[in-house]
Design a protein around this motif. Sequence first.
Motif, short mmCIF file in Angstrom:
data_model
loop_
_atom_site.label_atom_id
_atom_site.label_comp_id
_atom_site.label_asym_id
_atom_site.label_seq_id
_atom_site.Cartn_x
_atom_site.Cartn_y
_atom_site.Cartn_z
N GLU A 97 0.64 -0.76 -0.14
CA GLU A 97 0.15 0.21 -0.66
C GLU A 97 0.70 0.95 0.39
O GLU A 97 0.49 2.71 -1.16
N VAL A 98 1.65 1.06 1.04
CA VAL A 98 2.80 2.08 0.78
C VAL A 98 3.47 2.82 -0.41
O VAL A 98 3.63 3.16 -0.78
N TYR A 99 3.73 1.33 -0.43
CA TYR A 99 4.65 2.17 -2.33
C TYR A 99 3.14 1.80 -3.81
O TYR A 99 4.53 2.42 -4.20
N LYS A 100 2.81 1.95 -3.35
CA LYS A 100 1.50 2.15 -3.86
C LYS A 100 1.43 3.29 -4.28
O LYS A 100 1.47 3.99 -5.40
N ASP A 101 1.71 4.16 -3.37
CA ASP A 101 1.39 5.06 -2.81
C ASP A 101 2.05 6.40 -3.13
O ASP A 101 2.10 7.30 -3.49
N ILE A 102 3.18 6.24 -2.71
CA ILE A 102 4.38 6.22 -3.70
C ILE A 102 4.64 6.61 -5.30
O ILE A 102 5.19 7.65 -5.38
N SER A 103 5.34 5.74 -5.71
CA SER A 103 4.40 5.20 -6.77
C SER A 103 3.57 6.58 -7.40
O SER A 103 3.95 7.36 -8.75
N GLU A 104 2.10 6.25 -7.06
CA GLU A 104 1.41 7.46 -7.41
C GLU A 104 1.76 8.40 -7.86
O GLU A 104 1.90 9.53 -8.87
N ARG A 105 2.77 9.17 -5.97
CA ARG A 105 2.73 10.45 -5.85
C ARG A 105 3.86 10.93 -7.13
O ARG A 105 3.80 11.91 -7.70
N GLN A 106 4.91 9.45 -7.07
CA GLN A 106 6.23 9.61 -8.44
C GLN A 106 5.22 10.65 -9.85
O GLN A 106 5.99 11.20 -10.24
N ASP A 107 4.96 9.35 -9.90
CA ASP A 107 4.00 9.50 -11.17
C ASP A 107 3.76 10.81 -11.69
O ASP A 107 3.35 10.97 -12.95
N GLU A 108 3.01 10.84 -10.74
CA GLU A 108 1.75 12.37 -10.56
C GLU A 108 3.11 13.85 -11.15
O GLU A 108 2.25 14.77 -11.72
N GLU A 109 4.14 13.67 -10.35
CA GLU A 109 4.88 14.75 -10.43
C GLU A 109 5.75 14.57 -11.40
O GLU A 109 6.45 15.85 -12.04
N ILE A 110 6.32 14.04 -12.08
CA ILE A 110 6.99 13.29 -13.58
C ILE A 110 5.46 13.61 -14.46
O ILE A 110 6.33 14.62 -15.30
N LYS A 111 4.96 13.42 -14.27
CA LYS A 111 3.92 14.08 -15.11
C LYS A 111 3.37 15.19 -15.72
O LYS A 111 3.59 15.58 -16.48
#
Length: 150
Positions: A97-111
Amino acid sequence: MFLFLLLGADCYAQFNRGMGMGRGMGRRTAIPQAQHAPPKEEPKTADQIVNDQMPSITQALELNDFETAIMGSILKRYVQERIEAQILKLTPEKMREVYKDISERQDEEIKSSLPPEKYDAFLKLQEEGLSKTIKKKKKEKKKKRKNEKS
């Protein structure tokens, strides 16, 4: 005669120790050799991890200097969060769950930071892996050169 055999056996045992039978030449010392344990490797920091990978990522995504700096800072921040999550030693479900949250925030920022075509290339890079993407880029360049020569 008995005394001669006794002295001979004693001398042989005392001075011929270690010779023959594949044990090597010379006398053995009574002092044990110090065995040094290999030093434990320190885990890499987020900066080290990202700095090791950035040249390959830059090459694969064909980023300019500005985009490389942005991408590096974003990746360092989120790699650091992943390292901190590992230190907490959460349950596997919570870790996912934590990794999924981190990945989603990272993808949004990179996007929001990269042009759409480079963001799409980044997503493709994540799916296929870094080495495959670089190999494909090299093949495309070779084909392009070959077509230009023809």
